[in-house]
Design a protein around this motif. Structure first.
Motif, short mmCIF file in Angstrom:
data_model
loop_
_atom_site.label_atom_id
_atom_site.label_comp_id
_atom_site.label_asym_id
_atom_site.label_seq_id
_atom_site.Cartn_x
_atom_site.Cartn_y
_atom_site.Cartn_z
N THR A 205 25.33 -34.25 7.01
CA THR A 205 24.82 -33.87 5.99
C THR A 205 23.29 -33.98 5.92
OG1 THR A 205 26.71 -34.72 5.05
CG2 THR A 205 24.56 -34.80 3.78
N SER A 206 22.51 -34.44 6.96
CA SER A 206 21.58 -34.23 7.11
C SER A 206 20.96 -32.93 8.01
CB SER A 206 21.06 -35.93 7.54
OG SER A 206 21.43 -35.59 8.95
N MET A 207 21.17 -32.15 8.39
CA MET A 207 20.68 -31.14 9.04
C MET A 207 20.99 -30.04 8.17
SD MET A 207 19.68 -32.47 12.35
CE MET A 207 19.39 -31.02 12.01
N THR A 208 22.19 -29.86 7.19
CA THR A 208 22.16 -28.78 6.44
C THR A 208 20.92 -28.96 5.50
OG1 THR A 208 24.41 -29.12 6.49
CG2 THR A 208 23.34 -28.69 4.07
N TYR A 209 19.97 -30.37 5.27
CA TYR A 209 18.81 -30.09 4.58
C TYR A 209 17.39 -30.26 5.68
CZ TYR A 209 21.88 -31.25 0.61
OH TYR A 209 23.16 -31.34 -0.68
N ILE A 210 17.64 -30.01 6.67
CA ILE A 210 16.74 -30.66 6.89
C ILE A 210 16.02 -29.86 8.51
CG2 ILE A 210 16.05 -31.41 9.43
CD1 ILE A 210 17.50 -34.41 9.28
N MET A 211 17.37 -28.76 8.36
CA MET A 211 16.87 -27.37 9.16
C MET A 211 16.18 -26.66 8.41
SD MET A 211 18.01 -27.14 12.35
CE MET A 211 17.62 -25.78 12.29
N PRO A 212 16.59 -26.21 6.69
CA PRO A 212 16.06 -25.67 6.02
C PRO A 212 14.13 -25.80 5.78
CG PRO A 212 17.63 -26.13 4.91
CD PRO A 212 17.73 -26.60 6.33
N ILE A 213 13.81 -27.05 6.17
CA ILE A 213 12.93 -27.42 5.88
C ILE A 213 12.06 -26.99 7.73
CG2 ILE A 213 11.47 -29.99 5.56
CD1 ILE A 213 13.09 -30.91 3.82
N MET A 214 12.92 -27.11 7.98
CA MET A 214 11.82 -26.71 9.52
C MET A 214 11.63 -25.78 9.83
SD MET A 214 13.98 -29.42 11.92
CE MET A 214 13.72 -28.40 13.61
N ILE A 215 12.80 -24.82 9.61
CA ILE A 215 12.93 -23.39 9.19
C ILE A 215 11.20 -23.26 8.73
CG2 ILE A 215 13.80 -21.07 8.53
CD1 ILE A 215 15.08 -22.48 11.68
N PHE A 216 10.89 -23.81 7.65
CA PHE A 216 10.56 -22.69 6.59
C PHE A 216 8.76 -23.42 6.70
CE2 PHE A 216 7.04 -24.29 3.69
CZ PHE A 216 6.86 -23.51 2.38
N PHE A 217 8.14 -24.29 7.74
CA PHE A 217 7.67 -24.63 8.17
C PHE A 217 6.89 -24.19 9.74
CE2 PHE A 217 8.01 -28.67 6.23
CZ PHE A 217 6.66 -28.71 4.81
N PHE A 218 8.38 -23.23 10.41
CA PHE A 218 8.16 -22.13 11.24
C PHE A 218 7.50 -21.57 10.82
CE2 PHE A 218 11.58 -25.06 14.57
CZ PHE A 218 10.17 -25.79 14.98
N ALA A 219 8.06 -20.55 10.49
CA ALA A 219 8.26 -19.53 9.52
C ALA A 219 6.72 -19.33 9.12
CB ALA A 219 9.08 -18.93 8.13
N ILE A 220 5.63 -20.53 8.04
CA ILE A 220 5.08 -20.46 7.77
C ILE A 220 3.28 -19.99 8.92
CG2 ILE A 220 5.51 -21.19 5.76
CD1 ILE A 220 3.87 -23.83 6.06
N SER A 221 3.98 -20.65 10.00
CA SER A 221 3.38 -20.92 11.01
C SER A 221 2.75 -19.87 11.72
CB SER A 221 3.16 -21.91 11.88
OG SER A 221 4.45 -21.94 12.18
N VAL A 222 3.89 -18.48 12.02
CA VAL A 222 4.37 -17.86 12.63
C VAL A 222 3.22 -16.85 12.38
CG1 VAL A 222 5.75 -18.91 14.28
CG2 VAL A 222 6.90 -17.40 12.48
N PRO A 223 3.30 -14.81 12.97
CA PRO A 223 3.71 -13.95 12.66
C PRO A 223 5.04 -13.89 12.06
CG PRO A 223 2.84 -13.61 14.68
CD PRO A 223 3.60 -15.39 14.06
N SER A 224 4.53 -12.73 10.74
CA SER A 224 5.44 -12.64 9.68
C SER A 224 6.60 -11.40 10.29
CB SER A 224 4.98 -11.63 8.27
OG SER A 224 3.98 -12.38 7.96
#
Length: 277
Positions: A205-224
């Protein structure tokens, strides 16, 4: 049911072969230069880059479309592995309640009890036709492929010059649209998997909500270009999960098995009552 699964497995294998052929053709047809040295960068990464650029050339050097199509081809290439992995994971999920009962039964940590629990687990795996390590094999095989794709996108400098709708592929998405989409698709895929599990646990349950947050912060810090890869890859994962791990279908199958077992137990009790009369 078994026939349908075999047909789906065969179709996924054929699709993977077609995807591989398209990737090879794209790499061979690309007439530009891609630099790199050593086996990993000079052969693996370089040919991934050549294939991405070759696919992009089919779309008028539109590198955004090239990344999208190539990402889909990669996901189709590893689809048979994902089908196998999903099947193994689902079997493990179905026997999870029985494993939990065994852990409660053999709660002591002395060597004799631990040996008894291991023997009981092996019997449970054998009776259910489950190999607890089988689901890790496809993951080990596919990880180098996904890492190579990621590295090819990250290190192919010409991709930085391309544009895709509102973004410059070599720069971050200033509107955060791609990071948000990547996070949403990650959440959707994880949530569908969680819905199909027979029992919920805190980690899942926790990973279901944590992973999207991690992906979001990864995606805003790398090239499009990389954000776009995550969006398409995770969107494909949602479609894949819905197709081969549909939680609503899994729930129906699970409930049908329970109802069949209940009917069997009722019939046994009825036969015993009739025998006593």
């Amino acid at each position: 049911m078994q026939t349908a699964k075999k047909m789906f497995t065969m179709r996924s294998a054929i699709t993977a072969l077609i995807a591989l052929i398209i990737m090879i053709v794209a790499a061979v047809m690309y007439d530009g230069q891609v630099s790199g040295s050593g086996f990993w960068r000079g052969i693996i990464i370089a040919n991934f880059s050549r294939s991405i650029l070759g696919v992009s050339a089919w779309f008028g050097d539109n590198y955004g479309f090239g990344i999208i199509v190539f990402t889909v081809l990669i996901r189709l290439l590893i689809l048979p592995l994902m089908v196998y992995q999903t099947g193994s994971m689902r079997k493990m999920q179905e026997i999870a309640p029985e494993l939990k009962k065994l852990q409660q039964k053999y709660s002591s940590r002395d060597p004799e009890t631990m040996q008894a629990m291991q023997a009981a687990q092996k019997k449970l795996y054998k009776d259910a036709g489950v190999n607890p390590f089988a689901s890790f094999i496809p993951l080990i095989v596919q990880m180098p492929i996904l890492i190579a794709l990621y590295t090819a996108i990250r290190t192919t400098n010409v991709l930085e010059t391309g544009t895709f709708f509102w973004v410059q592929l070599g720069e971050r998405d200033s509107y955060f649209i791609l990071p948000i989409l990547a996070a949403l698709f990650t959440f959707a895929s994880s949530y569908l998997v969680m819905m199909g599990q027979p029992e919920k646990n805190g980690m899942t349950t926790s990973m279901t909500y944590i992973m999207p947050i991690m992906i979001f912060f990864f995606a805003i810090s790398v090239p499009s270009a990389l954000s776009l890869y995550w969006v398409i890859s995770n969107a494909f994962q949602v479609a894949q999960t819905w197709t081969i791990q549909n939680p609503f279908e899994i729930r129906r199958e699970r409930e049908s098995k329970k109802e069949a077992e209940r009917a069997k137990q009722r019939a046994i009790r009825k036969a015993i009552r009739n025998h006593k009369r």
